[in-house]
Design a protein around this motif. Structure first.
Motif: not given
Length: 109
Positions: A20-23, A26-29, A33-41, A78-89
């Motif tokens: 979910m965090i990677y998705l 990748h789509q917001n920052h 693929r298979n890399q994270l920004c510092n905040e998501c890392h 932060k995790i709520k924001q990630v889950m709201r976005y990534a959950g349906p996807r």
């Protein structure tokens, strides 16, 4: 007592949160693929640490249904924001993982 959860259910939770965090990243920052920004890392490391130390261990429900939220307020937002976005996807990108998570959430009502 310090928990050190390494069982299959915790590992599955870790995999789900990680995807979910990677998705999200990748789509917001717009990271490759298979890399994270510092905040998501940082968020991923925090989430993995929380799951490793979860007091409920292999009896853990989904975070949404957990009786004791263990995230600090800033990480919880932060995790709520990630889950709201990534959950349906997740249904499109990782359908089996998504349905497992939905099923576990329904069982823990």
């Amino acid at each position: 007592m310090v928990a050190n959860n390494t069982g299959p259910k915790i590992q599955q939770e870790k995999a789900t949160v990680s995807v979910m965090i990677y998705l999200y990243c990748h789509q917001n920052h717009h990271t490759p693929r298979n890399q994270l920004c510092n905040e998501c890392h940082d968020l991923l490391n925090y989430a993995m640490a929380r799951l490793t130390m979860c007091r409920f261990g292999e009896h853990k429900t989904t975070c949404e249904r957990c009786p004791k939220h263990c995230y600090r307020k800033d990480y919880k937002q932060k995790i709520k924001q990630v889950m709201r976005y990534a959950g349906p996807r997740m249904i499109i990108h990782h359908p089996i993982m998504a349905f497992r998570h939905i099923y576990k959430n329904l069982l823990s009502k």
